[in-house]
Design an enzyme around this catalytic site. Structure first.
Site, mmCIF file in Angstrom:
data_model
loop_
_atom_site.group_PDB
_atom_site.id
_atom_site.type_symbol
_atom_site.label_atom_id
_atom_site.label_comp_id
_atom_site.label_asym_id
_atom_site.label_seq_id
_atom_site.Cartn_x
_atom_site.Cartn_y
_atom_site.Cartn_z
ATOM 1 N N GLN A 86 47.717 32.438 24.484
ATOM 2 C CA GLN A 86 46.373 32.076 24.972
ATOM 3 C C GLN A 86 45.318 32.777 24.114
ATOM 4 O O GLN A 86 45.144 33.997 24.218
ATOM 5 C CB GLN A 86 46.247 32.530 26.432
ATOM 6 C CG GLN A 86 44.934 32.187 27.101
ATOM 7 C CD GLN A 86 44.832 32.837 28.477
ATOM 8 O OE1 GLN A 86 45.590 33.742 28.814
ATOM 9 N NE2 GLN A 86 43.881 32.388 29.278
ATOM 10 N N SER B 67 40.314 35.507 24.636
ATOM 11 C CA SER B 67 39.498 36.719 24.468
ATOM 12 C C SER B 67 39.185 36.989 23.002
ATOM 13 O O SER B 67 40.002 36.723 22.121
ATOM 14 C CB SER B 67 40.236 37.941 25.023
ATOM 15 O OG SER B 67 40.581 37.746 26.355
ATOM 16 N N SER C 136 48.639 37.981 24.052
ATOM 17 C CA SER C 136 50.004 38.379 24.405
ATOM 18 C C SER C 136 51.022 37.465 23.721
ATOM 19 O O SER C 136 50.866 36.241 23.735
ATOM 20 C CB SER C 136 50.217 38.296 25.916
ATOM 21 O OG SER C 136 49.233 39.025 26.605
ATOM 22 N N GLU D 101 45.512 31.335 36.747
ATOM 23 C CA GLU D 101 45.788 32.766 36.567
ATOM 24 C C GLU D 101 45.572 33.510 37.876
ATOM 25 O O GLU D 101 45.929 34.670 37.993
ATOM 26 C CB GLU D 101 44.827 33.362 35.528
ATOM 27 C CG GLU D 101 45.343 33.332 34.119
ATOM 28 C CD GLU D 101 44.500 34.209 33.190
ATOM 29 O OE1 GLU D 101 44.973 34.485 32.098
ATOM 30 O OE2 GLU D 101 43.364 34.597 33.540
ATOM 31 N N GLU E 169 35.584 45.673 37.972
ATOM 32 C CA GLU E 169 34.119 45.614 38.056
ATOM 33 C C GLU E 169 33.655 44.168 38.231
ATOM 34 O O GLU E 169 32.749 43.881 39.020
ATOM 35 C CB GLU E 169 33.480 46.210 36.786
ATOM 36 C CG GLU E 169 33.612 47.724 36.652
ATOM 37 C CD GLU E 169 35.008 48.162 36.200
ATOM 38 O OE1 GLU E 169 35.815 47.316 35.762
ATOM 39 O OE2 GLU E 169 35.284 49.374 36.284
HETATM 40 C C1 LIG Z 1 48.037 42.847 30.059
HETATM 41 C C2 LIG Z 1 46.935 41.994 29.483
HETATM 42 C C3 LIG Z 1 47.255 40.776 28.885
HETATM 43 C C4 LIG Z 1 46.240 39.989 28.312
HETATM 44 N N1 LIG Z 1 46.605 38.843 27.673
HETATM 45 C C5 LIG Z 1 45.648 38.051 27.131
HETATM 46 C C6 LIG Z 1 46.005 36.861 26.431
HETATM 47 O O1 LIG Z 1 47.181 36.523 26.275
HETATM 48 N N2 LIG Z 1 45.014 36.093 25.923
HETATM 49 C C7 LIG Z 1 43.692 36.400 26.055
HETATM 50 O O2 LIG Z 1 42.852 35.636 25.628
HETATM 51 N N3 LIG Z 1 43.316 37.577 26.665
HETATM 52 C C8 LIG Z 1 44.266 38.401 27.200
HETATM 53 N N4 LIG Z 1 43.912 39.589 27.814
HETATM 54 C C9 LIG Z 1 42.509 40.000 27.757
HETATM 55 C C10 LIG Z 1 41.804 40.031 29.089
HETATM 56 O O3 LIG Z 1 41.508 38.741 29.527
HETATM 57 C C11 LIG Z 1 40.544 40.887 28.889
HETATM 58 O O4 LIG Z 1 40.987 42.206 28.634
HETATM 59 C C12 LIG Z 1 39.640 40.894 30.072
HETATM 60 O O5 LIG Z 1 39.031 39.637 30.233
HETATM 61 C C13 LIG Z 1 38.528 41.966 29.943
HETATM 62 O O6 LIG Z 1 37.856 41.815 28.734
HETATM 63 P P1 LIG Z 1 37.681 43.025 27.683
HETATM 64 O O7 LIG Z 1 38.997 43.721 27.568
HETATM 65 O O8 LIG Z 1 37.029 42.479 26.479
HETATM 66 O O9 LIG Z 1 36.704 44.049 28.411
HETATM 67 P P2 LIG Z 1 35.120 43.913 28.518
HETATM 68 O O10 LIG Z 1 34.755 42.595 29.088
HETATM 69 O O11 LIG Z 1 34.502 44.316 27.233
HETATM 70 O O12 LIG Z 1 34.825 45.020 29.596
HETATM 71 C C14 LIG Z 1 34.768 46.433 29.278
HETATM 72 C C15 LIG Z 1 34.387 47.169 30.565
HETATM 73 O O13 LIG Z 1 33.074 46.738 30.996
HETATM 74 C C16 LIG Z 1 33.127 46.252 32.323
HETATM 75 N N5 LIG Z 1 32.243 45.114 32.489
HETATM 76 C C17 LIG Z 1 32.169 44.001 31.725
HETATM 77 N N6 LIG Z 1 31.226 43.151 32.194
HETATM 78 C C18 LIG Z 1 30.696 43.735 33.305
HETATM 79 C C19 LIG Z 1 29.663 43.372 34.228
HETATM 80 N N7 LIG Z 1 29.016 42.214 34.120
HETATM 81 N N8 LIG Z 1 29.387 44.228 35.235
HETATM 82 C C20 LIG Z 1 30.055 45.413 35.371
HETATM 83 N N9 LIG Z 1 31.023 45.828 34.500
HETATM 84 C C21 LIG Z 1 31.324 45.001 33.491
HETATM 85 C C22 LIG Z 1 34.580 45.813 32.529
HETATM 86 O O14 LIG Z 1 34.945 45.815 33.892
HETATM 87 C C23 LIG Z 1 35.334 46.860 31.732
HETATM 88 O O15 LIG Z 1 35.498 48.044 32.496
HETATM 89 C C24 LIG Z 1 44.887 40.416 28.363
HETATM 90 C C25 LIG Z 1 44.570 41.633 28.957
HETATM 91 C C26 LIG Z 1 45.573 42.430 29.492
HETATM 92 C C27 LIG Z 1 45.187 43.763 30.073
#
Ligand SMILES: Cc1cc2nc3c(=O)[nH]c(=O)nc-3n(C[C@H](O)[C@H](O)[C@H](O)COP(=O)(O)OP(=O)(O)OC[C@H]3O[C@@H](n4cnc5c(N)ncnc54)[C@H](O)[C@@H]3O)c2cc1C
Length: 396
Positions: free
Chosen positions: A130, A133, A165, A248, A380
């Site tokens: 997928q 992100s 992933s 999901e 969050e």
């Molecule tokens: C085990 C695992 C598997 C995954 N597999 C995939 C995959 O196969 N394909 C894929 O596309 N993605 C995948 N992901 C990514 C996942 O979808 C993202 O990690 C998730 O959407 C959060 O985005 P980010 O990591 O960019 O964090 P960010 O969005 O940058 O957030 C960083 C911090 O800011 C906080 N934050 C962000 N916006 C707000 C707001 N509006 N208000 C308050 N706090 C906020 C968040 O809660 C977090 O603490 C995976 C993630 C994990 C952990």
């Protein structure tokens, strides 16, 4: 709330149990599953396992029968996941294909796309990833910057994806890319099928704190995608992505069973005598925590059943699914904290050390479930949804 399963559902459960009894791979089905030397070795084993499950008709059971599924009801699918976890059968490798891509293609794909891609998803002949992100588009996915430009019969994609992933094992990826930068953020996005072996696709694994590298960065440099690998309209990808993202969320029977088993582990650790002959369970504070964990796992079960009943009544899930996700993922981290406290310094030892508790399984689980409050919407973000849509508070 209806707490009982029908006779037909119980017979479905019995059929699955009997199949699993006859087909469980050697070494599986007990509390300590076999270890693999490499992720590639594990993936190869899981492909074979999925192929065997598919031959028995046990993959994608919720897909319509015409596409190789069983047209199973949500309750049967719930029972299926519950039994797979309870019997400690290996998970399938093609989870993204089966749970996300399949339902999306069935709802929005052309007949040619369904015919080409669906059968090989079930058998794990082709694994999917997928590509949603990006480094600056996670929680706010609509900020994605990967570009898709139309050149004749092809689209040309350029950008970077992250946290993908199993991308290093994937044959295909579902990818969101901006097709029209002049439109507002959630418009002008296309939903593409990417050939992961195409020129211009680079996959770079990211090592996690568990030691594994399931995650990857994926770089797309002028990747040519045939026009018939676009799903739906070029600027309606965001709406199509909602189908993918909905799958999901919802109930989490697998997580329920996993945390029931974790509770059993915690109770056993609480009873075990440590050096000096005193079991941790004599500690009044730890006993209180263990009792609280039991209560919370029961609440998680009731939340799952309530969601299931709502789905059966065709009532919208709405923001309630945020409460469930937030609840179980934070409960999980509290339980894993207790596991580490119960293991004491031995919790620092990972598999391979003769003194590692449960061969390091609980330590790995502790590290892995840090991700529980991030994937499928961070805590969050879930709290924002609850604040705005349940409590009616103004947006920040
Ligand atoms: C085990 C695992 C598997 C995954 N597999 C995939 C995959 O196969 N394909 C894929 O596309 N993605 C995948 N992901 C990514 C996942 O979808 C993202 O990690 C998730 O959407 C959060 O985005 P980010 O990591 O960019 O964090 P960010 O969005 O940058 O957030 C960083 C911090 O800011 C906080 N934050 C962000 N916006 C707000 C707001 N509006 N208000 C308050 N706090 C906020 C968040 O809660 C977090 O603490 C995976 C993630 C994990 C952990």
């Amino acid at each position: 709330m209806d707490l009982s399963f029908s006779a037909a559902e119980e017979s479905f459960r019995a059929e699955l149990r009997a199949w699993l009894r006859d087909h469980m791979p050697a070494g599986w089905g007990g509390s300590e599953p076999p270890e693999f030397d490499t992720l590639a070795g594990e993936v190869a084993f899981l492909r074979d396992w999925q192929c065997e499950l598919a031959a028995g008709g046990w993959v994608g059971i919720h897909w319509p029968a015409e596409y190789g599924g069983r047209g199973a009801t949500v309750v049967e699918n719930f029972i299926f996941q519950e039994e797979m976890a309870a019997t400690r059968a290996p998970e399938i490798i093609g989870r993204i294909g089966v749970n996300l891509v399949g339902p999306t293609l069935v709802a929005h794909g052309t007949e040619a796309q369904k015919h080409r891609f669906l059968p090989k998803i079930l058998s794990a002949e082709e694994v999917w990833c997928q590509l949603f992100s990006e480094p600056n588009a996670g929680s706010d996915l609509t900020s994605l910057r990967t570009r898709a430009e139309r050149h004749g019969d092809e689209w040309v994609l350029t950008g970077q994806k992250t946290w993908t992933s199993y991308a290093q094992f994937a044959r295909w990826g579902i990818c969101l890319a901006r097709t029209d930068p002049t439109q507002p953020k959630h418009k002008g996005i296309g939903y593409f099928i990417i050939d992961m072996q195409a020129p211009g696709v680079t996959v770079r694994p990211l090592r996690q704190m568990t030691g594994s590298n399931e995650f990857n960065e994926v770089f797309l440099e002028d990747v040519r995608v045939p026009a018939d690998h676009l799903i739906g309209e070029p600027t309606r990808g965001w709406q199509i992505a909602q189908t993918t993202l909905t799958h999901e969320r919802g109930t989490s029977p697998r997580q329920l069973v996993i945390h029931r088993m974790l509770l059993t582990d915690l109770m056993a650790l609480g009873r075990e005598a440590k050096a000096g002959g005193v079991a941790a369970g004599h500690d009044a504070c730890l006993r209180q925590r263990l009792a609280q964990h039991w209560i919370e796992v029961e609440i998680m079960k009731l939340m799952n059943w309530r969601t299931l009943t709502r789905i059966l009544r065709r009532e919208p899930l709405g923001p309630e699914s945020s409460t469930v996700k937030l609840y179980w993922s934070e409960m999980s981290q509290r339980m894993h904290d207790t596991a580490m406290d119960l293991m004491g310094p031995f919790g620092l030892l990972s598999s391979g050390s003769p003194h590692a508790v449960r061969n390091g399984r609980l330590q790995r689980s502790y590290l892995y479930y840090r991700a529980g409050t991030i994937f499928a919407g961070t805590s969050e973000v879930q709290r924002n949804i609850i604040a705005q849509r349940i409590l009616g508070l103004p947006r920040g």
